[in-house]
Enzyme design. Structure first.
Site, PDB file in Angstrom:
ATOM      1  CG  HIS A 176      57.708  21.494  61.336  1.00 28.87           C
ATOM      2  ND1 HIS A 176      59.045  21.471  61.037  1.00 28.87           N
ATOM      3  CD2 HIS A 176      57.320  20.197  61.378  1.00 28.87           C
ATOM      4  CE1 HIS A 176      59.455  20.214  60.883  1.00 28.87           C
ATOM      5  NE2 HIS A 176      58.419  19.421  61.082  1.00 28.87           N
ATOM      6  CG  ASP A 393      58.358  32.508  61.709  1.00 29.96           C
ATOM      7  OD1 ASP A 393      58.149  31.324  61.393  1.00 29.96           O
ATOM      8  OD2 ASP A 393      58.932  33.335  60.979  1.00 29.96           O
TER       9      ASP A 393
END
Ligand code: F6P
Length: 491
Positions: A176, A393
């Protein structure tokens, strides 16, 4: 101390197990106190469980994960049709596997060393031990030929451990967070072991194509596998029959949100009323800017505050006309860097407010809380400009939720180039958060953008999210995982 027993896991279970299993650090439930202190569970909000829940309910799937408290072994239980298999962690595991290796070694390393990663052999030993515990819990309950989908950086050794114990399984892994370039990844003393751990998967999914290619380049450099296209091929050839001779594919599968759910909620009259109430409570400024982040140094909260503070100081934005709402949800509070960041952010907020607040209006409304999804949607609706200024991110789902919630098409997203979301939300105002002047210009551009242009951009981004939602993400990944291996691979 928790005992790690040898369960003799080289076969499918005798008792009926599961054909589909998700393995993640956390179970998708939060504990709430029931009557007389009996534990009760509430489904935690989040894209992953929303995407996978229907399939799990249909197939009778199971989820293996930690339930969030230490020194407590719980029996498997059921929640809304999903079988939950808790993996226990003790205090040492919390300190060394979770706060240590996962969040003070891997997390900063994988986010481009924004803060220096710490390398401790004791943490690594514990990471291996806990990964083994997750793999054992999974191998014990997987039916013959089951599909297992392992999630994220905390569990990178699980694919290979599972393959050794259960070569009959189809194993997927999804990362992720970003995967760093080989130059950065090479700092990790255990780089080869991590890569070999991941290579146990048939398919490793990443948020961005760049992450997948970083992984394959490290694989080529630091293991004895060769790389052909998207495949990492075993040195021994694929005929050998050993547990480590699988082909591992690496592909980009960008995660998304439950777009329909967010859009539906944004039309809920109660939520709309709450959004109006929020604006009124802020004194009805012309422009509400919003930041919503876990309080994490990767999110660029300090950079954002610096830019905003300068815009106020230079008179480009005026208190009363504008207000920044900054939600910073508590996260990993026992990790030093997170505690330091909290102090730094609170100091900056105090200083900006001290400088610019008036009796009636505040410059920054800072909220160190987590909120349920309905309140989040009300906040998105109440805001005109969303500021997502991460230094790095994996994806950033907040950016996607903001766009999906703005079904009235007003507003604008200011988005860091260094998020996975920037690959897809290309109509946002893209900024480099290290460039404070550039970010100030980006914020002003968003604030002053004419309605026609912002409407057109927001619509295009929302259309993308309607087509690329989290259900599509999971089904695309699982379809790719189920694909038969190419027969003509020459090693
Ligand atoms: O982004 C990676 C991630 O692990 C998410 O899955 C999770 O929501 C977030 O970081 C916080 O994780 P935790 O509180 O479990 O450390």
């Amino acid at each position: 101390m928790l005992e790690d027993q040898d369960h003799g896991l080289s076969q499918a279970p005798n008792t009926p197990g599961y054909d589909f299993i998700v393995v993640a650090n956390r179970l998708p439930v939060d504990r709430i106190e029931g009557d007389e202190g009996a534990p009760m569970w509430r489904r935690s909000p989040g894209g992953l469980v929303t995407a996978i829940a229907p399939m799990m309910q249909q197939t009778g799937g199971a989820w293996v994960g930690w339930h969030g408290a230490t020194n407590e072994s719980l029996a498997p239980f059921e929640d809304e049709g999903i079988h939950l298999i808790p993996v226990p962690l003790d205090d040492d595991d919390l300190e060394q596997y979770y706060e240590g290796f996962s969040n003070s070694t891997l997390w900063p390393l994988y986010h481009d060393v924004i803060v220096p990663p710490e390398f401790h052999r004791t943490w690594w030993e514990n990471y291996k031990k806990v990964n083994k515990r997750f793999a054992e819990a999974t191998a014990k309950v997987a039916n013959l030929g089951a599909t297992v989908w392992v999630q994220d950086y905390q569990l990178q050794l699980v694919p290979q451990l599972l393959r050794e114990a259960r070569p009959d399984l189809r194993i997927g892994f999804f990362n992720h967070i970003p995967f760093p370039s080989p130059g950065i990844f090479s700092q990790l003393p255990w780089r080869r072991q991590i890569l070999e751990g991941l290579a146990g998967a048939d398919l490793v999914g990443f948020q961005r194509t760049a992450d997948a290619s970083n992984f394959l380049r490290s694989m080529r450099r630091y293991t004895n596998r060769s790389v052909k296209g998207t495949m990492a091929l075993p040195a021994s050839g694929i005929q050998g029959g050993s547990a480590t001779n699988n082909i591992c594919r690496a592909e980009a599968h960008p995660i998304s949100i439950d777009t329909a759910q967010v859009m539906d909620l944004s039309k809920d009259p109660q939520i709309i009323a709450r959004a109006h109430q929020i604006r009124a409570e802020l004194g009805n400024p012309e422009t509400v800017l919003l930041g919503v982040d876990r309080l994490d140094y990767t999110k660029g909260i300090r950079h954002r505050l610096k830019a905003y503070g300068e815009l106020l100081a230079e008179g480009d934005i005026r208190v009363g006309q504008a207000c920044l709402v900054q939600v910073a949800s508590p996260s990993r509070e026992n990790v030093d860097r997170y505690a330091q960041l909290k102090d730094q952010v609170e100091l900056m907020v105090g200083s900006i407010n001290g400088e610019h607040d008036t009796m009636g209006h505040t410059a920054v409304r800072y909220l160190h809380h987590s909120y349920p999804l309905r309140e989040m949607i009300a906040l998105y609706l109440a805001a005109d400009i969303m500021l997502v200024t991460s230094l790095r991110d994996g994806m950033n789902l907040v950016a996607k939720e903001f766009v999906a919630a703005h079904t009235h098409d007003h507003g604008m997203l200011v988005l860091s180039e260094f998020t996975g979301a920037a690959d897809q939300l290309t109509q946002a105002v893209l900024v480099n958060p290290h460039d404070i002047d550039g970010m100030k210009a980006g914020i002003l551009r968003a604030v002053n953008m004419d309605n026609q242009e912002s409407t057109r951009r927001m619509r295009r981004m929302r259309r993308h999210l309607i087509e690329h939602d989290v259900a599509r993400w999971s089904s695309t990944f699982l379809t790719a995982l189920a694909q038969p291996l190419p027969v003509d691979v020459s090693v």
